[in-house]
Write a protein that holds these residues in place. Structure first.
Motif, PDB file in Angstrom:
ATOM      1  N   PHE A 126      -1.184   5.914   9.977  1.00 20.30           N
ATOM      2  CA  PHE A 126      -1.411   4.494  10.258  1.00 20.30           C
ATOM      3  C   PHE A 126      -2.237   3.921   9.123  1.00 20.30           C
ATOM      4  N   VAL A 127      -1.914   2.687   8.735  1.00 21.18           N
ATOM      5  CA  VAL A 127      -2.764   2.000   7.758  1.00 21.18           C
ATOM      6  C   VAL A 127      -3.727   1.112   8.542  1.00 21.18           C
TER       7      VAL A 127
ATOM      8  N   ILE B 100       0.856  -1.207   0.000  1.00 16.31           N
ATOM      9  CA  ILE B 100       0.000   0.000   0.000  1.00 16.31           C
ATOM     10  C   ILE B 100       0.881   1.242   0.000  1.00 16.31           C
ATOM     11  N   ARG B 101       1.858   1.263   0.906  1.00 12.01           N
ATOM     12  CA  ARG B 101       2.743   2.435   1.028  1.00 12.01           C
ATOM     13  C   ARG B 101       3.582   2.603  -0.240  1.00 12.01           C
ATOM     14  N   ARG B 102       4.038   1.483  -0.797  1.00 11.32           N
ATOM     15  CA  ARG B 102       4.836   1.532  -2.027  1.00 11.32           C
ATOM     16  C   ARG B 102       4.006   2.119  -3.177  1.00 11.32           C
TER      17      ARG B 102
ATOM     18  N   GLY C   1     -10.334  -2.751   1.698  1.00  7.65           N
ATOM     19  CA  GLY C   1     -10.064  -1.328   1.606  1.00  7.65           C
ATOM     20  C   GLY C   1      -9.009  -0.988   2.641  1.00  7.65           C
ATOM     21  N   TRP C   2      -8.483   0.233   2.548  1.00  3.72           N
ATOM     22  CA  TRP C   2      -7.557   0.676   3.582  1.00  3.72           C
ATOM     23  C   TRP C   2      -7.798   2.138   3.886  1.00  3.72           C
ATOM     24  N   ALA C   3      -7.495   2.472   5.130  1.00  5.47           N
ATOM     25  CA  ALA C   3      -7.588   3.882   5.545  1.00  5.47           C
ATOM     26  C   ALA C   3      -6.195   4.342   5.934  1.00  5.47           C
ATOM     27  N   LEU C   4      -5.863   5.573   5.557  1.00  2.57           N
ATOM     28  CA  LEU C   4      -4.641   6.212   6.046  1.00  2.57           C
ATOM     29  C   LEU C   4      -5.105   7.201   7.112  1.00  2.57           C
ATOM     30  N   VAL C   5      -4.625   6.990   8.333  1.00  2.00           N
ATOM     31  CA  VAL C   5      -5.158   7.745   9.475  1.00  2.00           C
ATOM     32  C   VAL C   5      -4.015   8.418  10.225  1.00  2.00           C
ATOM     33  N   LYS C   6      -4.121   9.720  10.398  1.00  2.00           N
ATOM     34  CA  LYS C   6      -3.025  10.478  11.022  1.00  2.00           C
ATOM     35  C   LYS C   6      -2.990  10.303  12.541  1.00  2.00           C
ATOM     36  N   ASP C   7      -4.150  10.414  13.156  1.00  6.73           N
ATOM     37  CA  ASP C   7      -4.205  10.459  14.607  1.00  6.73           C
ATOM     38  C   ASP C   7      -4.256   9.044  15.199  1.00  6.73           C
TER      39      ASP C   7
END
Ligand code: PMP
Length: 384
Positions: free
Chosen positions: A93-94, A77-79, A223-229
């Protein structure tokens, strides 16, 4: 039968190919079957084998906050985000979910104060994705409640859903509400180069993505979420734990391989660019949108939104917008309900009313298999 927001008629083309020239054409749901031909072209590059003993545990990585996230999926995902440049994954955070549909609910849960006397208002600017109201309200939660069109909302405590590019109309969007006490979920399901120019890397607090619209693997339900907090991520993870005790590892193994094959297609030698998913998708969508605009012109009774081209940082070129859905308006005199009109010609579409818009509009999927799309164009051109 219903699948997600999608009403499925079994006698139509859904999930299958049209059997005759006058078959019912189902374009009501965004089933991304057009990607099948790409994955056939990929040969074994997307295949995996899972041994009988593999992936038995509930746990994937107990050192990760999201303990049910497979490390390989996280890595790919990050790549992919680094490769495409559509979102900043670093410092996020994933969180993996069973489709972004589960993550949307996890985000509502995470953003709603647990001790609230009144459910928190959930809004989105019309026309909004038809699942938002239904998924928000189906359990009549005491935590949150659908409150309709964000543009008409009065108040300063809310969750605003921002879908960009937007389902159903393909527009690029920002939050319409600006209160400091409001929170935002960015649904970026379609922020990929086959649909829209990538103009910058999004860097929001909660960003949702789905394998369905990225690679076509809707059936993997990931699915994926990118979450800051961290605290929000923790609550989203708690939701998935309570809701389904994690997410299928088998699916994650497969999706990791699928995402790897896409990045490899760009980063490893690739004869004739044969294995470049976004190039495949962009070319196919450009042909389809051209065919659709021609058919709309020939029939003379519909209109479509227009889009401006922009410089795409991924391709290094100025590119056009080719949304996954066409937001078709019926301009024919005396026709108030475009869905009914198309249905009378055996074309199934989704009525504008489900998106908080007028019945003169319908949403048409642009992601079906070639045979279905071609039949649709042929039929649309013949309507007067
Ligand atoms: N968000 C948007 C805007 C969508 O269009 C869809 C799919 N129709 C989803 C979320 C749900 O995706 P998934 O298949 O991952 O649940």
């Amino acid at each position: 039968m219903r699948a997600g927001d999608e009403e499925i008629s079994v006698s139509s083309t859904s999930g299958s190919r049209p059997t005759s020239k006058d078959a019912v054409i189902n374009l009501d749901h965004g089933d991304p079957t057009m990607y099948e031909s790409f994955w056939k072209r990929m040969g074994h590059r997307g295949d995996i084998t899972i041994a009988g003993w593999q992936g038995i545990s509930y746990f994937s990585d107990v050192t990760n906050l999201c303990w049910f996230l497979e490390p390989e999926f996280d890595h790919e995902i990050r790549r992919l985000h680094r490769l495409v440049g559509n979102a900043v994954a670093d410092g996020h955070f994933v969180v993996v979910g069973t489709g972004s549909t589960q993550l949307f609910q996890a985000a509502l849960y995470a953003l709603s104060p647990p001790d609230t006397p009144h459910p928190l208002s959930v809004v989105s600017a019309a026309p909004y994705y038809s699942s938002y109201p239904a998924v928000t309200d189906y359990l009549r939660s005491g935590l949150y409640r659908w409150a309709g069109d964000a543009s008409a909302f009065k108040g300063n405590i809310y969750i605003e859903l921002v879908c960009s590019p937007n389902n159903p109309d393909g527009s690029i969007r920002e939050a319409v509400l600006k209160s400091e006490n409001g929170t935002i979920i960015h649904d970026l399901a379609y922020y990929w180069p086959q649909y829209t120019p990538i103009t910058h890397a999004e860097d929001h607090d909660i960003m949702l993505f789905t394998v369905s619209k990225t690679t076509g693997h809707a059936g993997s339900r990931l699915g994926w979420a990118l979450v800051k907090d961290k605290e929000v991520a923790k609550r989203m993870i708690k939701f998935v734990e309570l809701n389904s005790i994690g997410v299928s590892k088998d699916s994650q193994f497969r999706a990791a391989k699928i995402l790897k094959a896409i990045s490899d297609g760009y980063e490893l030698p690739n004869p004739k660019n044969k294995y470049k998913l976004f190039d495949f998708g962009h070319l196919l969508m450009s042909v389809r949108w051209k065919r659709l605009r021609e058919a709309v012109k020939v029939s003379g009774i519909f209109s479509l939104p227009e889009f401006q081209s922009s410089y795409c940082t991924f391709t290094g070129k100025r590119t056009e917008t080719y949304p996954a859905f066409a937001w078709l308006k019926c301009e024919k005199e005396g026709v108030e309900d475009c869905e009914n009109f198309l249905r009378s010609h055996k074309i199934l579409s989704r009525n504008g009313k489900h998106f908080g818009a007028a019945r003169k509009f319908v949403r048409i999927s642009m992601l079906e298999r070639d045979e279905t799309f071609e039949l649709f164009i042929e039929r649309l051109s013949s309507l007067t």
